[in-house]
Design an enzyme around this catalytic site. Structure first.
Site, PDB file in Angstrom:
ATOM      1  N   CYS A  18       0.889  -1.177  -0.146  1.00 54.51           N
ATOM      2  CA  CYS A  18       0.017   0.202  -0.121  1.00 54.51           C
ATOM      3  C   CYS A  18       0.816   1.272   0.039  1.00 54.51           C
ATOM      4  O   CYS A  18       2.215   0.823   0.192  1.00 54.51           O
ATOM      5  CB  CYS A  18      -0.795  -0.279   1.115  1.00 54.51           C
ATOM      6  N   GLY A  45      -1.130   1.458  -4.839  1.00 52.43           N
ATOM      7  CA  GLY A  45      -2.570   0.867  -4.603  1.00 52.43           C
ATOM      8  C   GLY A  45      -3.585   0.775  -5.577  1.00 52.43           C
ATOM      9  O   GLY A  45      -4.017   2.495  -5.591  1.00 52.43           O
ATOM     10  N   ASN A 119       1.310  -0.136   6.120  1.00 52.48           N
ATOM     11  CA  ASN A 119       2.426   0.150   4.384  1.00 52.48           C
ATOM     12  C   ASN A 119       2.529  -1.225   4.514  1.00 52.48           C
ATOM     13  O   ASN A 119       3.863  -1.184   5.405  1.00 52.48           O
ATOM     14  CB  ASN A 119       2.577   0.863   3.960  1.00 52.48           C
ATOM     15  N   GLY A 120       2.995  -2.677   4.408  1.00 56.77           N
ATOM     16  CA  GLY A 120       4.205  -3.787   4.924  1.00 56.77           C
ATOM     17  C   GLY A 120       3.393  -5.021   5.370  1.00 56.77           C
ATOM     18  O   GLY A 120       1.611  -5.086   4.999  1.00 56.77           O
ATOM     19  N   TYR A 262      11.666  -1.299  -8.679  1.00 51.66           N
ATOM     20  CA  TYR A 262       9.943  -1.431  -9.892  1.00 51.66           C
ATOM     21  C   TYR A 262       9.079  -1.007  -8.772  1.00 51.66           C
ATOM     22  O   TYR A 262       8.566   0.271  -9.971  1.00 51.66           O
ATOM     23  CB  TYR A 262       9.584  -2.856  -9.691  1.00 51.66           C
TER      24      TYR A 262
HETATM   25  P1  AMP Z   1       6.165 -11.201 -15.664  1.00 55.21           P
HETATM   26  O1  AMP Z   1       5.627 -10.659 -16.883  1.00 55.21           O
HETATM   27  O2  AMP Z   1       5.328 -12.173 -14.682  1.00 55.21           O
HETATM   28  O3  AMP Z   1       7.105 -12.127 -15.454  1.00 55.21           O
HETATM   29  O4  AMP Z   1       6.517  -9.908 -15.100  1.00 55.21           O
HETATM   30  C1  AMP Z   1       7.278  -8.590 -14.814  1.00 55.21           C
HETATM   31  C2  AMP Z   1       6.470  -8.063 -15.400  1.00 55.21           C
HETATM   32  O5  AMP Z   1       6.062  -6.931 -14.667  1.00 55.21           O
HETATM   33  C3  AMP Z   1       7.268  -6.730 -16.218  1.00 55.21           C
HETATM   34  O6  AMP Z   1       7.409  -5.693 -16.233  1.00 55.21           O
HETATM   35  C4  AMP Z   1       7.816  -5.780 -14.148  1.00 55.21           C
HETATM   36  O7  AMP Z   1       7.633  -4.430 -14.783  1.00 55.21           O
HETATM   37  C5  AMP Z   1       6.063  -6.407 -13.647  1.00 55.21           C
HETATM   38  N1  AMP Z   1       6.481  -6.278 -12.284  1.00 55.21           N
HETATM   39  C6  AMP Z   1       7.927  -7.274 -11.738  1.00 55.21           C
HETATM   40  N2  AMP Z   1       6.771  -6.747 -10.179  1.00 55.21           N
HETATM   41  C7  AMP Z   1       5.455  -6.177 -10.251  1.00 55.21           C
HETATM   42  C8  AMP Z   1       4.691  -6.307  -9.378  1.00 55.21           C
HETATM   43  N3  AMP Z   1       5.166  -6.678  -8.177  1.00 55.21           N
HETATM   44  N4  AMP Z   1       3.036  -6.099  -9.377  1.00 55.21           N
HETATM   45  C9  AMP Z   1       2.342  -5.737 -11.140  1.00 55.21           C
HETATM   46  N5  AMP Z   1       3.596  -5.700 -12.257  1.00 55.21           N
HETATM   47  C10 AMP Z   1       5.031  -6.714 -11.594  1.00 55.21           C
END
Ligand code: AMP
Length: 503
Positions: A18, A45, A119-120, A262
């Site tokens: 969050c 979020g 958050n956490g 990210y």
């Molecule tokens: P994937 O397609 O499952 O390999 O996810 C990788 C992509 O999702 C990358 O472009 C990341 O920027 C993004 N990403 C990485 N971690 C998250 C996360 N926790 N929630 C949403 N998107 C993510």
């Protein structure tokens, strides 16, 4: 639900991923500044949003499922009276798409009213919940936040505000960045390992506590500093300043590196590092560790952009073996070859794999002339399930790319996150049980390389041991049942007497 290996139950209904904010102003209503700050934190979020204010007599609350812009209208903001308050945006997680965990959590009790944004993720919330339930506390959700609120409310019956917070901090174990309102006093608390970000800012007529400094910028404020791990910050109700209490001495921090990779906005400064610069530095290190000559370097928008710019900059200076380039025009050309449809939400919000796959195609479209006949290096921040990279390699090859080299600005994600980032379960993580070469084969790239964990630590000017690297090492800085830990961690003895003894 299990983590994919079958043995560890995941408490998906309890994780809190969050953005939090708290504001205390000199007479001006806090509702609109809180609303703008939540807009700035919307990336943290999208499931629910809420604001709790206090006007000196009474607490006001408006919390709903949905995006910030949809949750509040003018009338809602007008009704949120008072110059002190807190806000929250909540990240969607599997199994929690209902309004039970929407925040801020608010409660009124004998010694006043409390609002709480978290958050956490706590790792001992269930123990404390069981204990408090046994003492007659009635819980309305299965969230950690309500556990913290009840514990604090109970401690406030016996102790002043600072002592009560300290007692609660001595009982809860895990990651937490909190904004709390106790009547018209706003507090910020960061866990002793500083796992999630939290910072303090000043505005003309008061102070702000927020997950990210971008929220302070939005209010035309100045970042004062990060809240320190283990610190309680108490804002003066008249907006004139804040008091600081180092309630728990941190031993070693466990800052989440993935915030920088990210999760956080690139324009935020977290633990004294501008996220954008960290990402560019990670990109430079990626070139130094695994640069490959190609015609073009292309980011996966938007997450890979800063990494690709650092990578291309370093590639213009040196060859893949580190020799200075003789030719000024050497190195691959930086190109934005993938165009993003900004109206498609984050792919993770799609509940099924089939929908996720279609969403990638909806979301990103290549510019054919940038790709056709070229060797392309595609840069992204991370690979989680592998959906995005598999689809994009396929897409670029369809468009005539001669070669596609994938470079990733983080190490392989091999284990789930228990500390507040929605990261999928081990069974879904492409790197959980595959070598880099096996992953390259699955995503059908011509080459694939990830960044080393040492490079991540260097870019953050941190020791490895001061970061939470759980998702890339499988060793966590907290004591999580069934998982390895990377340090001496003991769950606190949660008995109320032991906490009180520490006053
Ligand atoms: P994937 O397609 O499952 O390999 O996810 C990788 C992509 O999702 C990358 O472009 C990341 O920027 C993004 N990403 C990485 N971690 C998250 C996360 N926790 N929630 C949403 N998107 C993510």
């Amino acid at each position: 639900m299990t983590d994919g290996r079958g043995e560890i139950p995941l408490r998906t209904g309890m994780t809190e991923k969050c953005g939090v904010v708290g504001v205390s102003l000199d007479g001006r209503d806090a509702a609109r500044p809180l609303y703008y700050a939540l807009y700035a934190l919307q990336h943290r979020g999208q499931e629910s949003a809420g604001i709790v204010t206090h006007d000196g007599f009474q607490q006001h609350s408006h919390v709903e499922m949905g995006l910030v812009g949809d949750v509040f209208d003018e009338g809602d903001l007008d009704a949120l009276n008072g110059s002190a308050g807190i806000g929250h945006v909540r990240y969607p997680t599997a199994g929690s798409v209902d309004d039970c965990c929407a925040q801020p959590f608010s409660v009124s009790f004998k010694s006043g009213s409390l609002g709480l944004s978290h958050n956490g993720n706590l790792v001992n919330a269930e123990e404390i919940r069981d204990e408090l339930a046994g003492l007659g506390h009635a819980f309305t959700s299965d969230g950690d936040t309500e556990v913290i609120a009840h514990d604090l409310a109970r401690n406030l019956l016996e102790a002043d505000l600072v002592r009560a917070v300290k007692r609660t901090m001595n009982r809860i174990h895990g990651s937490y960045s909190l904004t709390i309102s106790h009547d018209d006093t706003v507090l910020g608390v960061r866990d002793p390992r500083g796992n999630r970000p939290l910072c303090i800012g000043s505005v003309d007529d008061g102070y702000v506590i927020a997950s990210e400094s971008a929220a302070i910028d939005t209010l035309d404020g100045e970042l004062v500093r990060d809240v320190r791990p283990g610190e309680l910050v108490v804002l003066e109700p008249d907006g004139s300043g804040f008091d600081s209490y180092q309630l728990v001495e941190p031993d070693r921090t466990a800052h989440c590196f993935f915030e920088h990779v990210y999760f956080a906005r690139p324009d935020s400064v977290i633990d004294e590092h501008l996220v954008y610069e960290v990402r560019r530095e990670l990109g430079r290190k990626l070139w130094a560790e695994s640069g490959v000559e190609s015609d073009v370097v292309m980011p996966v928008p938007d997450s890979g952009r800063a990494f690709a710019s650092g990578y291309a900059e370093a590639a213009a200076e040196t060859t893949p073996t580190g020799e200075p380039r003789e030719d000024e025009d050497g190195g691959p050309e930086f190109a934005e070859g993938l165009m993003k449809n900004r109206y498609v939400g984050r792919t993770f919000i799609m509940p099924t794999q089939d929908e996720r796959e279609r969403a990638v195609r909806l979301k990103l479209n290549p510019i054919k002339s940038t790709v056709e006949g070229k060797s392309v290096t595609l840069i992204d921040d991370s690979i989680v399930r592998g959906t995005t990279s598999t689809q994009l390699v396929d897409l670029l090859k369809d468009c005539g790319a001669a070669e596609v080299h994938m470079r990733i600005g983080a190490p392989p994600i091999v284990a789930p996150c228990y500390m507040g980032i929605d990261m999928a379960t081990r069974g879904e993580l492409i790197a959980a049980d595959r070598s880099v070469e096996e992953i390259r084969d699955v995503i059908a790239a011509d080459s694939l390389a990830y960044l080393s964990t040492d490079a991540v630590a260097e870019a953050l000017t941190a020791e490895r041991g001061d970061l939470c690297l759980g998702c890339v090492t499988g060793e966590y800085p907290y004591d999580i049942e069934g998982e390895e830990t990377d340090r001496d961690v003991n769950r606190p003895d949660i008995g109320p007497e032991s906490a009180a003894a520490d006053d």
